[in-house]
Design a protein around this motif. Structure first.
Motif, mmCIF file in Angstrom:
data_model
loop_
_atom_site.group_PDB
_atom_site.id
_atom_site.type_symbol
_atom_site.label_atom_id
_atom_site.label_comp_id
_atom_site.label_asym_id
_atom_site.label_seq_id
_atom_site.Cartn_x
_atom_site.Cartn_y
_atom_site.Cartn_z
ATOM 1 N N ALA A 53 0.924 -1.156 -0.164
ATOM 2 C CA ALA A 53 0.283 0.158 -0.076
ATOM 3 C C ALA A 53 0.963 1.232 0.186
ATOM 4 C CB ALA A 53 -0.633 0.080 1.347
ATOM 5 N N GLY A 54 1.705 1.188 0.291
ATOM 6 C CA GLY A 54 3.094 2.233 0.805
ATOM 7 C C GLY A 54 3.142 2.389 -0.633
ATOM 8 N N GLY A 55 3.910 1.192 -1.280
ATOM 9 C CA GLY A 55 4.769 1.019 -2.484
ATOM 10 C C GLY A 55 5.209 0.553 -3.201
ATOM 11 N N ASP A 56 5.748 0.066 -1.946
ATOM 12 C CA ASP A 56 7.371 -0.599 -2.106
ATOM 13 C C ASP A 56 6.113 -2.477 -2.544
ATOM 14 O OD1 ASP A 56 9.112 -2.685 -1.710
ATOM 15 O OD2 ASP A 56 8.973 -3.090 0.126
ATOM 16 N N LYS A 57 6.275 -2.132 -3.841
ATOM 17 C CA LYS A 57 5.187 -3.869 -4.885
ATOM 18 C C LYS A 57 6.464 -4.782 -4.960
ATOM 19 C CE LYS A 57 1.940 -0.398 -5.732
ATOM 20 N NZ LYS A 57 0.822 -0.470 -5.093
ATOM 21 N N ASP A 58 7.948 -4.685 -5.246
ATOM 22 C CA ASP A 58 8.360 -5.484 -4.966
ATOM 23 C C ASP A 58 8.603 -6.204 -3.144
ATOM 24 O OD1 ASP A 58 8.657 -5.427 -7.614
ATOM 25 O OD2 ASP A 58 9.868 -4.067 -7.313
ATOM 26 N N LEU A 59 8.211 -5.629 -2.575
ATOM 27 C CA LEU A 59 8.333 -5.779 -0.780
ATOM 28 C C LEU A 59 10.162 -5.779 -0.631
ATOM 29 C CD1 LEU A 59 6.132 -9.019 -0.575
ATOM 30 C CD2 LEU A 59 5.870 -6.506 0.237
ATOM 31 N N THR A 60 10.700 -5.218 -1.182
ATOM 32 C CA THR A 60 11.574 -5.123 -1.550
ATOM 33 C C THR A 60 12.376 -4.808 0.687
ATOM 34 O OG1 THR A 60 11.739 -3.729 -2.740
ATOM 35 C CG2 THR A 60 14.095 -3.834 -2.129
ATOM 36 N N HIS A 61 11.293 -3.912 1.135
ATOM 37 C CA HIS A 61 12.160 -4.226 2.946
ATOM 38 C C HIS A 61 11.775 -5.225 3.653
ATOM 39 C CE1 HIS A 61 14.157 -0.020 1.844
ATOM 40 N NE2 HIS A 61 13.012 0.365 1.002
ATOM 41 N N PHE A 62 10.445 -6.018 2.871
ATOM 42 C CA PHE A 62 9.977 -6.639 3.974
ATOM 43 C C PHE A 62 10.961 -7.647 5.134
ATOM 44 C CE2 PHE A 62 8.952 -11.171 4.690
ATOM 45 C CZ PHE A 62 7.741 -11.054 5.338
ATOM 46 N N GLU A 63 11.241 -8.002 4.401
ATOM 47 C CA GLU A 63 12.494 -9.155 6.280
ATOM 48 C C GLU A 63 12.674 -8.436 7.418
ATOM 49 O OE1 GLU A 63 12.824 -12.628 6.159
ATOM 50 O OE2 GLU A 63 11.904 -12.627 3.991
ATOM 51 N N GLU A 64 12.803 -7.060 6.929
ATOM 52 C CA GLU A 64 13.984 -5.656 7.809
ATOM 53 C C GLU A 64 12.301 -5.442 8.732
ATOM 54 O OE1 GLU A 64 16.906 -2.983 6.742
ATOM 55 O OE2 GLU A 64 15.828 -3.732 5.087
ATOM 56 N N ALA A 65 11.456 -5.682 7.346
ATOM 57 C CA ALA A 65 9.709 -5.032 8.558
ATOM 58 C C ALA A 65 9.043 -6.104 9.212
ATOM 59 C CB ALA A 65 8.925 -3.687 6.999
ATOM 60 N N PHE A 66 8.935 -6.675 8.488
ATOM 61 C CA PHE A 66 8.477 -7.914 9.336
ATOM 62 C C PHE A 66 8.884 -8.072 10.601
ATOM 63 C CE2 PHE A 66 7.556 -12.877 9.351
ATOM 64 C CZ PHE A 66 6.640 -12.434 9.982
ATOM 65 N N ALA A 67 10.938 -8.510 10.547
ATOM 66 C CA ALA A 67 11.233 -8.279 11.941
ATOM 67 C C ALA A 67 11.195 -7.318 12.935
ATOM 68 C CB ALA A 67 12.921 -9.021 11.527
ATOM 69 N N LEU A 68 10.922 -6.560 12.314
ATOM 70 C CA LEU A 68 10.728 -5.111 13.059
ATOM 71 C C LEU A 68 9.570 -4.348 13.588
ATOM 72 C CD1 LEU A 68 11.712 -2.094 14.265
ATOM 73 C CD2 LEU A 68 11.447 -1.238 12.297
ATOM 74 N N TYR A 69 8.741 -5.281 12.875
ATOM 75 C CA TYR A 69 7.115 -5.405 13.685
ATOM 76 C C TYR A 69 7.132 -6.542 14.380
ATOM 77 C CZ TYR A 69 1.823 -6.980 13.204
ATOM 78 O OH TYR A 69 0.488 -6.729 13.699
ATOM 79 N N LYS A 70 7.729 -7.883 14.068
ATOM 80 C CA LYS A 70 7.788 -9.049 15.411
ATOM 81 C C LYS A 70 7.737 -8.626 16.990
ATOM 82 C CE LYS A 70 9.459 -12.127 12.590
ATOM 83 N NZ LYS A 70 10.410 -13.307 12.404
ATOM 84 N N GLU A 71 8.668 -7.355 16.342
ATOM 85 C CA GLU A 71 9.580 -6.969 17.748
ATOM 86 C C GLU A 71 8.727 -5.830 18.937
ATOM 87 O OE1 GLU A 71 13.286 -4.111 18.789
ATOM 88 O OE2 GLU A 71 14.292 -5.372 17.535
ATOM 89 N N ILE A 72 8.198 -5.084 17.708
ATOM 90 C CA ILE A 72 7.274 -3.720 18.587
ATOM 91 C C ILE A 72 6.027 -4.805 19.458
ATOM 92 C CG2 ILE A 72 5.767 -1.972 17.802
ATOM 93 C CD1 ILE A 72 7.576 -1.200 15.049
ATOM 94 N N PHE A 73 5.876 -5.217 18.328
ATOM 95 C CA PHE A 73 4.260 -6.100 18.695
ATOM 96 C C PHE A 73 4.404 -7.543 19.722
ATOM 97 C CE2 PHE A 73 0.388 -9.389 17.264
ATOM 98 C CZ PHE A 73 0.111 -8.950 17.743
ATOM 99 N N ARG A 74 5.596 -7.433 19.941
ATOM 100 C CA ARG A 74 6.012 -8.563 21.026
ATOM 101 C C ARG A 74 5.697 -7.389 22.706
ATOM 102 N NH1 ARG A 74 10.110 -10.717 19.139
ATOM 103 N NH2 ARG A 74 11.312 -9.334 19.842
#
Length: 219
Positions: A62-83
């Protein structure tokens, strides 16, 4: 629905718990370092429902990262924040506590099945309702496919020694409706959650209810 039910399996987010602000808070923080977001509550209603990885992918897309270039970093960060923030502004929906109390009084067993990570599923369910309140809590685990796979529901049936026809399943998305139906359970759609009647009915809901206490008509 020919016989009385012995148990109810509940989805968590959008069904038991009004948790959209927690999810938005963590999602926005996870994608912000890459220049995306913040997104609206309405957008998060459609990011959620299919596990944390898919939520992050949808936010990045939705933000424009159609190729999910930042997925691994963003997902790791999400899990840390969500915890650390899985209970941020989370509360039970109106009528849920009353419904659960009546079910327990009637001897009907209650379980939670969520695509939220298992540790956070337990944290939220126990924080809202108390430790040991549910007969079983099943969140997303590495070796168990996420909903709409029925595997998590089958684990609950096996653990509680129940048959599919003994169970009513309640959720608020098409993913939940498909999960309940593929489990073989009578499947109810919750209109107070994240999605609308059209999605629930098209997902295969046996019935749709507007308030938690209406579930009692089906058990």
């Amino acid at each position: 629905m020919s016989e009385e039910k012995k148990a109810v399996i509940f989805d968590l987010d959008g069904t038991l718990s009004d948790s959209i602000h927690s999810i938005k808070y963590c999602g926005d923080r996870a994608v912000a370092p890459f220049g995306y977001g913040p997104f609206s509550v309405e957008q998060y209603y459609y990011f959620v429902g299919d596990g944390a990885a898919n939520l992050v992918k949808r936010a990045l897309t939705a933000g424009g990262d159609k190729d999910l270039t930042h997925f691994e970093e963003a997902f790791a960060l999400y899990k840390e924040i969500f915890r650390d923030n899985c209970m941020y502004q989370v509360r039970p929906y109106e009528g849920i506590c009353e419904l659960l109390a009546v079910l327990k009084e009637r001897g009907i067993r209650i379980a939670v099945l969520s695509n939220k990570p298992h540790a956070e599923t337990i944290n939220v369910a126990e924080s809202l309702f108390g430790k040991g309140y549910f007969d079983m809590i099943q969140g997303q685990m590495e070796h168990v496919p996420i909903k709409p796979s029925p595997e998590g529901a089958f684990r609950i049936l096996e653990t509680l020694h129940l048959r599919a026809e003994d169970v009513l399943y309640l959720g608020d998305t098409a993913t939940d409706m498909k999960t309940g139906k593929s489990t073989g359970a009578f499947t109810l759609g919750a209109l107070w959650g994240f999605r609308d009647r059209k999605e629930l009915e098209e997902g295969g809901a046996d019935a749709v209810i507007a308030h938690p206490m209406e579930l009692l008509q089906y058990v």
